[in-house]
Scaffold this motif. Sequence first.
Motif, PDB file in Angstrom:
ATOM      1  N   GLY A 237       0.722  -1.295  -0.144  1.00 36.57           N
ATOM      2  CA  GLY A 237       0.086   0.045   0.174  1.00 36.57           C
ATOM      3  C   GLY A 237       0.941   1.227   0.190  1.00 36.57           C
ATOM      4  O   GLY A 237       0.756   1.952  -1.016  1.00 36.57           O
ATOM      5  N   PHE A 238       1.589   1.615   1.038  1.00 36.56           N
ATOM      6  CA  PHE A 238       2.758   2.399   1.131  1.00 36.56           C
ATOM      7  C   PHE A 238       3.892   1.820   1.919  1.00 36.56           C
ATOM      8  O   PHE A 238       3.754   0.819   2.567  1.00 36.56           O
ATOM      9  N   SER A 239       5.038   2.527   1.909  1.00 38.37           N
ATOM     10  CA  SER A 239       6.339   2.132   2.483  1.00 38.37           C
ATOM     11  C   SER A 239       7.104   3.419   2.595  1.00 38.37           C
ATOM     12  O   SER A 239       7.033   4.434   2.059  1.00 38.37           O
ATOM     13  N   VAL A 240       8.290   3.038   3.308  1.00 42.37           N
ATOM     14  CA  VAL A 240       8.981   4.108   3.382  1.00 42.37           C
ATOM     15  C   VAL A 240      10.309   4.130   2.162  1.00 42.37           C
ATOM     16  O   VAL A 240      11.073   3.015   2.271  1.00 42.37           O
ATOM     17  N   CYS A 241      10.689   4.889   1.756  1.00 40.97           N
ATOM     18  CA  CYS A 241      11.827   5.099   0.955  1.00 40.97           C
ATOM     19  C   CYS A 241      12.838   5.901   1.414  1.00 40.97           C
ATOM     20  O   CYS A 241      12.744   7.021   1.776  1.00 40.97           O
ATOM     21  N   SER A 242      13.993   5.310   1.882  1.00 43.91           N
ATOM     22  CA  SER A 242      15.115   6.043   2.360  1.00 43.91           C
ATOM     23  C   SER A 242      15.847   6.871   1.527  1.00 43.91           C
ATOM     24  O   SER A 242      15.780   6.813   0.393  1.00 43.91           O
ATOM     25  N   GLY A 243      16.365   7.888   2.129  1.00 42.46           N
ATOM     26  CA  GLY A 243      17.275   8.774   1.417  1.00 42.46           C
ATOM     27  C   GLY A 243      18.519   7.994   0.762  1.00 42.46           C
ATOM     28  O   GLY A 243      19.121   8.307  -0.379  1.00 42.46           O
ATOM     29  N   ASP A 244      18.710   6.939   1.373  1.00 41.68           N
ATOM     30  CA  ASP A 244      19.984   5.944   0.812  1.00 41.68           C
ATOM     31  C   ASP A 244      19.536   5.247  -0.353  1.00 41.68           C
ATOM     32  O   ASP A 244      20.473   5.120  -1.419  1.00 41.68           O
TER      33      ASP A 244
ATOM     34  N   SER B 286      19.251   2.024  15.593  1.00 39.42           N
ATOM     35  CA  SER B 286      18.476   3.166  16.556  1.00 39.42           C
ATOM     36  C   SER B 286      16.911   2.865  16.394  1.00 39.42           C
ATOM     37  O   SER B 286      16.240   2.513  15.426  1.00 39.42           O
ATOM     38  N   ARG B 287      16.554   2.810  17.676  1.00 43.43           N
ATOM     39  CA  ARG B 287      15.347   2.593  17.925  1.00 43.43           C
ATOM     40  C   ARG B 287      14.370   3.292  16.933  1.00 43.43           C
ATOM     41  O   ARG B 287      13.060   2.885  16.804  1.00 43.43           O
ATOM     42  N   THR B 288      14.516   4.651  16.720  1.00 47.50           N
ATOM     43  CA  THR B 288      13.750   5.590  15.802  1.00 47.50           C
ATOM     44  C   THR B 288      13.907   5.495  14.283  1.00 47.50           C
ATOM     45  O   THR B 288      13.260   6.251  13.615  1.00 47.50           O
ATOM     46  N   ASP B 289      14.939   4.609  13.806  1.00 48.21           N
ATOM     47  CA  ASP B 289      15.237   4.365  12.542  1.00 48.21           C
ATOM     48  C   ASP B 289      14.559   3.416  11.898  1.00 48.21           C
ATOM     49  O   ASP B 289      14.597   2.165  12.185  1.00 48.21           O
ATOM     50  N   VAL B 290      13.963   3.658  10.860  1.00 49.64           N
ATOM     51  CA  VAL B 290      12.919   2.830  10.027  1.00 49.64           C
ATOM     52  C   VAL B 290      13.663   2.472   8.779  1.00 49.64           C
ATOM     53  O   VAL B 290      12.858   1.549   7.868  1.00 49.64           O
ATOM     54  N   THR B 291      14.751   2.875   8.482  1.00 46.75           N
ATOM     55  CA  THR B 291      15.436   2.559   7.126  1.00 46.75           C
ATOM     56  C   THR B 291      16.513   1.695   7.172  1.00 46.75           C
ATOM     57  O   THR B 291      17.315   1.429   6.278  1.00 46.75           O
ATOM     58  N   GLY B 292      16.477   0.755   8.224  1.00 44.98           N
ATOM     59  CA  GLY B 292      17.534  -0.404   8.302  1.00 44.98           C
ATOM     60  C   GLY B 292      18.652  -0.058   9.235  1.00 44.98           C
ATOM     61  O   GLY B 292      18.883   0.925   9.734  1.00 44.98           O
ATOM     62  N   SER B 293      19.301  -1.290   9.321  1.00 45.59           N
ATOM     63  CA  SER B 293      20.563  -1.576  10.164  1.00 45.59           C
ATOM     64  C   SER B 293      21.738  -0.563   9.736  1.00 45.59           C
ATOM     65  O   SER B 293      21.836  -0.276   8.236  1.00 45.59           O
ATOM     66  N   ILE B 294      22.798  -0.397  10.679  1.00 51.77           N
ATOM     67  CA  ILE B 294      24.011   0.210  10.142  1.00 51.77           C
ATOM     68  C   ILE B 294      24.584  -0.616   9.017  1.00 51.77           C
ATOM     69  O   ILE B 294      24.903  -0.163   7.833  1.00 51.77           O
ATOM     70  N   GLU B 295      24.649  -2.118   9.372  1.00 49.16           N
ATOM     71  CA  GLU B 295      25.144  -2.737   8.512  1.00 49.16           C
ATOM     72  C   GLU B 295      24.549  -2.630   6.820  1.00 49.16           C
ATOM     73  O   GLU B 295      25.074  -2.770   6.061  1.00 49.16           O
ATOM     74  N   GLY B 296      23.137  -2.590   6.915  1.00 49.74           N
ATOM     75  CA  GLY B 296      22.411  -2.572   5.889  1.00 49.74           C
ATOM     76  C   GLY B 296      22.619  -1.362   4.975  1.00 49.74           C
ATOM     77  O   GLY B 296      22.712  -1.228   3.651  1.00 49.74           O
TER      78      GLY B 296
ATOM     79  N   MET C 275      25.816   1.422   0.807  1.00 50.63           N
ATOM     80  CA  MET C 275      26.859   2.292  -0.037  1.00 50.63           C
ATOM     81  C   MET C 275      27.898   1.520  -0.853  1.00 50.63           C
ATOM     82  O   MET C 275      28.535   2.032  -1.644  1.00 50.63           O
ATOM     83  N   PHE C 276      28.135   0.012  -0.630  1.00 52.43           N
ATOM     84  CA  PHE C 276      28.724  -0.478  -1.361  1.00 52.43           C
ATOM     85  C   PHE C 276      28.378  -0.596  -2.949  1.00 52.43           C
ATOM     86  O   PHE C 276      29.025  -0.599  -3.841  1.00 52.43           O
ATOM     87  N   GLU C 277      27.049  -0.592  -2.737  1.00 48.14           N
ATOM     88  CA  GLU C 277      26.371  -0.613  -4.247  1.00 48.14           C
ATOM     89  C   GLU C 277      26.789   0.684  -4.882  1.00 48.14           C
ATOM     90  O   GLU C 277      26.648   0.744  -6.037  1.00 48.14           O
ATOM     91  N   ILE C 278      26.397   1.803  -4.251  1.00 39.91           N
ATOM     92  CA  ILE C 278      26.534   3.182  -4.798  1.00 39.91           C
ATOM     93  C   ILE C 278      27.826   3.407  -5.123  1.00 39.91           C
ATOM     94  O   ILE C 278      28.124   3.706  -6.435  1.00 39.91           O
ATOM     95  N   ALA C 279      28.934   2.642  -4.423  1.00 37.74           N
ATOM     96  CA  ALA C 279      30.214   2.785  -4.711  1.00 37.74           C
ATOM     97  C   ALA C 279      30.594   2.341  -6.264  1.00 37.74           C
ATOM     98  O   ALA C 279      31.599   2.632  -6.810  1.00 37.74           O
TER      99      ALA C 279
END
Length: 259
Positions: A143-150, A205-215, A220-224
Amino acid sequence: MLLVKLGGSVLTDKARLRTPRRAAIRRLARELAAVRKPMLVVHGAGSYGHILARKHRLHEGGMTDAKRSAAARVQADVKVLDALVVDAMIDADLAAVPIPPSAVLSLDDGRVSSIDLTPFLEFSSMAFTPVTFGDVVRDVRRGFSVCSGDLMMLELARAFRPERAVFVADVDGLFTADPKRHRDAERLDTVGPADLKRIEFTVSSRTDVTGSIEGKLRRMFEIAEHVGECLIVNGNVKNRVLDALRGRHVVGTRVTRGP
């Protein structure tokens, strides 16, 4: 072309709902303007998005009345933060134009289903600076979801193949552990996929919905793979972002695509 991601932790107080760091926003806008090169800017949602999105589990989708209301509220809130960023850039003599992801992109179970890059291409060709951000978007399954800046960074990197991508964080790069929790954490000058085993990842972070630091790092590896150079630098240090975008040697972490 340069590509910049202004992290929500630099632009806002992520622990306090809808709390901008106005001085940091104005300073970073001046640094971007001083680069004087074609640029695409992405920014995180910070406390304008993550707190309510997490509370209402918007990244999971769902079409209840409560979730629809929360999604609409978050969409409105992130546009308020975007207006602060765009206004600061205009005040710094950058012809910034906002392009909301919800208007150009849709997801399919969290993955990009379609994206219209025309506004980015056409505004860039006219020497404007497109500005986009983390947003609540349509998702054909949820229906809808979150698109991260990453995720927007990855799509723009693929399309524009920029000379340099700079991720602006609130620490001096990537460390072997969270430097805010572990004083003995060591900063990594360069990081690639083979270095993942050297890093002690903490839970997101408990407030971050865009994934783990590892994710985020894997993204970033993909972006590189699509940019000449990919860096993580500290946006709380004056002129660090300016120097990084100019290609000067700065304290930070270089992200490589690896083998």
